[in-house]
Design a protein around this motif. Structure first.
Motif, mmCIF file in Angstrom:
data_model
loop_
_atom_site.group_PDB
_atom_site.id
_atom_site.type_symbol
_atom_site.label_atom_id
_atom_site.label_comp_id
_atom_site.label_asym_id
_atom_site.label_seq_id
_atom_site.Cartn_x
_atom_site.Cartn_y
_atom_site.Cartn_z
ATOM 1 N N VAL A 142 0.925 -1.093 -0.072
ATOM 2 C CA VAL A 142 0.013 0.153 0.107
ATOM 3 C C VAL A 142 0.885 1.328 -0.130
ATOM 4 C CG1 VAL A 142 -1.336 1.429 1.593
ATOM 5 C CG2 VAL A 142 -2.002 -0.913 1.043
ATOM 6 N N VAL A 143 0.577 2.026 -0.828
ATOM 7 C CA VAL A 143 1.368 3.524 -1.160
ATOM 8 C C VAL A 143 0.380 4.683 -0.267
ATOM 9 C CG1 VAL A 143 2.504 5.071 -2.443
ATOM 10 C CG2 VAL A 143 2.802 2.496 -2.903
ATOM 11 N N VAL A 144 0.759 5.267 0.527
ATOM 12 C CA VAL A 144 -0.079 6.353 0.956
ATOM 13 C C VAL A 144 0.177 7.604 0.299
ATOM 14 C CG1 VAL A 144 -1.010 7.407 3.337
ATOM 15 C CG2 VAL A 144 -0.256 5.075 3.112
ATOM 16 N N GLY A 145 -0.431 8.205 -0.592
ATOM 17 C CA GLY A 145 -0.223 9.564 -0.985
ATOM 18 C C GLY A 145 0.595 9.535 -2.532
ATOM 19 N N GLY A 146 -0.105 10.529 -3.193
ATOM 20 C CA GLY A 146 0.232 10.328 -4.455
ATOM 21 C C GLY A 146 0.958 11.358 -5.217
ATOM 22 N N GLY A 147 1.976 11.948 -4.309
ATOM 23 C CA GLY A 147 2.951 12.930 -4.765
ATOM 24 C C GLY A 147 4.060 12.216 -5.678
ATOM 25 N N LEU A 148 5.074 12.811 -5.971
ATOM 26 C CA LEU A 148 6.151 12.057 -7.203
ATOM 27 C C LEU A 148 6.531 11.006 -6.286
ATOM 28 C CD1 LEU A 148 7.672 15.406 -8.827
ATOM 29 C CD2 LEU A 148 5.837 13.878 -9.526
ATOM 30 N N GLY A 149 6.988 11.279 -5.003
ATOM 31 C CA GLY A 149 7.594 9.950 -4.260
ATOM 32 C C GLY A 149 6.825 8.806 -4.480
ATOM 33 N N GLY A 150 5.350 9.051 -4.056
ATOM 34 C CA GLY A 150 4.419 7.760 -3.732
ATOM 35 C C GLY A 150 4.046 7.311 -5.361
ATOM 36 N N LEU A 151 4.281 8.050 -6.398
ATOM 37 C CA LEU A 151 3.701 7.487 -7.725
ATOM 38 C C LEU A 151 4.962 6.813 -8.188
ATOM 39 C CD1 LEU A 151 2.316 10.813 -9.153
ATOM 40 C CD2 LEU A 151 0.986 8.570 -8.751
ATOM 41 N N GLU A 177 1.632 -4.583 14.116
ATOM 42 C CA GLU A 177 1.309 -5.441 15.204
ATOM 43 C C GLU A 177 2.848 -5.819 15.495
ATOM 44 O OE1 GLU A 177 -1.469 -8.959 14.041
ATOM 45 O OE2 GLU A 177 0.571 -9.890 13.899
ATOM 46 N N VAL A 178 3.005 -5.813 16.794
ATOM 47 C CA VAL A 178 4.207 -5.869 17.456
ATOM 48 C C VAL A 178 5.209 -4.884 16.592
ATOM 49 C CG1 VAL A 178 6.133 -7.254 18.545
ATOM 50 C CG2 VAL A 178 3.807 -8.103 18.108
ATOM 51 N N ASP A 179 6.311 -5.334 15.966
ATOM 52 C CA ASP A 179 7.207 -4.299 15.304
ATOM 53 C C ASP A 179 6.779 -4.389 13.697
ATOM 54 O OD1 ASP A 179 8.106 -6.653 14.755
ATOM 55 O OD2 ASP A 179 10.187 -6.241 15.395
ATOM 56 N N ARG A 180 5.853 -4.798 13.327
ATOM 57 C CA ARG A 180 5.706 -4.935 11.872
ATOM 58 C C ARG A 180 4.422 -4.213 11.366
ATOM 59 N NH1 ARG A 180 2.856 -8.902 8.908
ATOM 60 N NH2 ARG A 180 1.640 -9.862 10.515
ATOM 61 N N VAL A 181 4.291 -3.853 10.395
ATOM 62 C CA VAL A 181 3.063 -3.149 9.560
ATOM 63 C C VAL A 181 2.210 -4.309 9.168
ATOM 64 C CG1 VAL A 181 3.993 -3.011 7.145
ATOM 65 C CG2 VAL A 181 2.951 -1.156 8.177
ATOM 66 N N THR A 182 0.991 -3.773 9.276
ATOM 67 C CA THR A 182 0.019 -4.961 8.723
ATOM 68 C C THR A 182 -0.946 -4.164 7.855
ATOM 69 O OG1 THR A 182 -1.440 -4.075 10.706
ATOM 70 C CG2 THR A 182 -0.089 -6.123 11.132
ATOM 71 N N GLU A 229 -10.394 -1.202 6.214
ATOM 72 C CA GLU A 229 -9.315 -1.718 6.611
ATOM 73 C C GLU A 229 -8.504 -2.303 5.407
ATOM 74 O OE1 GLU A 229 -7.878 -2.390 10.003
ATOM 75 O OE2 GLU A 229 -9.445 -1.611 11.093
ATOM 76 N N VAL A 230 -7.489 -1.985 5.150
ATOM 77 C CA VAL A 230 -6.692 -2.571 3.907
ATOM 78 C C VAL A 230 -5.348 -3.442 4.232
ATOM 79 C CG1 VAL A 230 -5.547 -2.158 1.741
ATOM 80 C CG2 VAL A 230 -7.635 -0.719 2.444
ATOM 81 N N ALA A 231 -5.352 -4.806 4.192
ATOM 82 C CA ALA A 231 -4.317 -5.411 4.773
ATOM 83 C C ALA A 231 -3.093 -5.348 3.868
ATOM 84 C CB ALA A 231 -4.510 -6.951 4.922
ATOM 85 N N VAL A 259 9.984 0.049 11.846
ATOM 86 C CA VAL A 259 8.983 -0.883 11.740
ATOM 87 C C VAL A 259 8.954 -1.718 10.588
ATOM 88 C CG1 VAL A 259 6.281 -0.811 11.532
ATOM 89 C CG2 VAL A 259 7.445 1.052 12.968
ATOM 90 N N ARG A 260 8.976 -3.079 10.737
ATOM 91 C CA ARG A 260 9.391 -3.930 9.644
ATOM 92 C C ARG A 260 8.081 -3.909 8.531
ATOM 93 N NH1 ARG A 260 9.172 -9.824 10.283
ATOM 94 N NH2 ARG A 260 8.720 -9.156 12.678
ATOM 95 N N GLY A 261 8.387 -3.449 7.269
ATOM 96 C CA GLY A 261 7.518 -3.394 6.228
ATOM 97 C C GLY A 261 7.141 -2.017 6.105
ATOM 98 N N LEU A 262 7.494 -1.046 6.845
ATOM 99 C CA LEU A 262 7.259 0.381 6.643
ATOM 100 C C LEU A 262 8.324 1.219 6.133
ATOM 101 C CD1 LEU A 262 4.953 2.773 7.072
ATOM 102 C CD2 LEU A 262 5.814 3.123 9.412
ATOM 103 N N PHE A 263 8.017 1.885 5.047
ATOM 104 C CA PHE A 263 9.074 2.641 4.440
ATOM 105 C C PHE A 263 8.671 4.222 4.010
ATOM 106 C CE2 PHE A 263 10.058 -1.761 3.185
ATOM 107 C CZ PHE A 263 11.449 -2.016 3.278
#
Ligand SMILES: Cc1cc2nc3c(=O)[nH]c(=O)nc-3n(C[C@H](O)[C@H](O)[C@H](O)COP(=O)(O)OP(=O)(O)OC[C@H]3O[C@@H](n4cnc5c(N)ncnc54)[C@H](O)[C@@H]3O)c2cc1C
Length: 446
Positions: free
Chosen positions: A5-14, A250-255, A264-266, A413-417
């Protein structure tokens, strides 16, 4: 295959979405506003079009690489065109210097003619001398995933023998204070103070001279549209008007993420392209301490209020694409910047769409009046005047060795960039694209 999942459609997200989809992941992008592009937008009125976001960029290879690595190459989609007209510098002492942007010999000749041989020689030696700085930054912080200041080795930069700030660097290396003004202008965007920016930011003068300055015919909104098309081709599900209100963990990872409508989007991987202060203040319920501490250090450049003018042509020499009217050196008088893109589609025939911006505070004075006082009187040619939207370029330098304060693209956070202007390597079209490329490299192939 990861669900991304990408949050935000600025140039970086696109850019991140396009690259990750090409790597085989299942990507969806959520953008809270009704359109893609974020800071990239234009203002139109009475047949004029002004870029209210980026107007030109350096390092065009970042865009070419993005298009090549996500499908058809850029040349088949969109033209980036080199800015060929010199940048006009007008100094407080009345000197007018038309400085070619991307020619070493041309810069030397113009400087020799207008500022003298000593100024020309010290400029050339200074810009040439930044080659090593560029190589260090490029190979250790920009074109590879960056693990933090220790990776680069602030010591590595120190070993180059640079003084602390951009201001002290310019003053130490350049013999003419007007050349220092040229360097500071090339090195920093609106809203950053040369006394608080590190000396290595001078590398922008080297980058511009070596790789050129590029514009996008029809404006940078065309680039955002082309990326929107690329996402459709790559099967990215784009949702506009979809605000993300929480990045779930969840704990230290993104869900995944939760939207404002409760949906909710997994996800296995979440890439945010939002102001990271919002990420740690509201979107992430339990942000890791170091990340929160870091985002609190981010200081945005003060908002700028450009004036957008529709001008009748004067019948005389055409206006340069960019004119910088410097204040007296050391006076604190801000520079005024007049941009008049050579794009016939931006104005009715016989007219130019012109943007006037101020690098600093005019104390409430009207920029158009101040311009007239500095010898560029546009008043009789104005057919339209629009007060542009308040904008901030992005994070500003906080001190010579204190950096921009932006976090690395991989979080604890694992999986979060994180990508975009408030993430490494900071604001600017090419830099935001480099951050997105680093994220794609770290996530890897499906
Ligand atoms: C006035 C101005 C002039 C500039 N000039 C130049 C230039 O000449 N050259 C250059 O190289 N660079 C320039 N820049 C810098 C460059 O444009 C930016 O660094 C870059 O476009 C920022 O991209 P970004 O990925 O950070 O996204 P942004 O543009 O910040 O977009 C973020 C997006 O995320 C969306 N969003 C935010 N929160 C949420 C949420 N919770 N849920 C869903 N979506 C959300 C927003 O609506 C927005 O669309 C300029 C910037 C400005 C403002």
């Amino acid at each position: 295959m990861a669900r991304v999942v990408v949050v935000g459609g600025g140039l970086g997200g696109l850019a991140a979405a396009a690259r990750l989809a090409k790597l085989g992941h299942d990507v969806s992008l959520y953008e809270s506003s009704p359109h893609l592009g974020g800071a990239v937008r234009d203002v139109t009125q009475d047949g004029f079009r002004w870029d209210a976001g980026p107007a030109a960029m350096t390092l065009p290879a970042t865009v070419r690489d993005l298009f090549r690595k996500s499908g058809r190459p850029l040349e088949r989609v969109l033209d980036l065109t080199p800015v060929t007209s010199p940048r006009r510098h007008v100094f407080a002492d009345g000197t007018v210097l038309d400085l070619p942007v991307a020619s070493r010999a041309g810069q030397r000749q113009a400087l020799e003619e207008h500022l003298g041989p000593a100024a020309a020689a010290s400029w050339e030696a200074t810009v040439d001398g930044l080659t090593q700085t560029w190589e260090l930054l490029r190979t250790q912080a920009l074109e590879v995933p960056f693990g933090g200041a220790r990776d680069l080795g602030i010591g590595g930069l120190r070993a180059l023998g640079l003084p602390r700030s951009l201001r002290s660097f310019g003053r130490a290396r350049l013999s003419d204070p007007r050349a220092v003004q040229i360097l500071e202008y090339a090195a920093l965007p609106e809203g950053s103070d040369p006394a608080r920016a590190p000396a290595f930011t001078a590398v922008a003068a080297y980058v511009e001279r070596t790789f050129g300055l590029w514009s996008c015919p029809g404006g940078f909104a065309g680039l955002a549209r082309a990326l929107g098309t690329r996402l459709a081709e790559r099967g990215v599900a784009v949702r506009l008007g979809a605000e993300v209100v929480e990045v779930t963990t969840e704990v230290d990872r993104v869900t995944g993420v939760r939207l404002a409508n409760g949906e909710e989007v997994a996800a296995d991987v979440v890439v945010t392209d939002v102001d990271l202060r919002a990420l740690t203040d509201t979107l992430l319920p339990r942000p890791p301490g170091p990340l929160r501490k870091q985002t609190r250090r981010i200081r945005l450049a003060p908002a700028a209020f450009p004036v957008l003018l529709g001008l009748r042509d004067s019948g005389g020499d055409p206006m340069p694409a960019e004119t910088v009217l410097h204040g007296s050196p050391g006076s604190g008088d801000p520079a005024l910047v007049v941009r008049a893109p050579e794009d016939p589609s931006a104005a009715p025939a016989g007219h130019r769409a012109v943007t006037v911006s101020v690098r600093g505070d005019l104390g409430g004075r009207d920029p158009v009046e101040v311009l007239a006082g500095r010898g560029l009187d546009l008043r009789s040619r104005i057919t339209v005047r629009v007060e542009g939207p308040a904008t901030s370029y992005g994070p500003r330098w906080r001190g010579a060795w204190r950096g921009l304060g932006v976090p690395t693209n991989r979080t604890a956070v694992r999986g979060l960039f994180v990508v975009g202007a408030t993430a490494h390597p900071g604001p600017g079209v090419p830099y935001v694209f480099l951050g997105a490329a680093a994220v794609a490299e770290q996530v890897g192939k499906a």
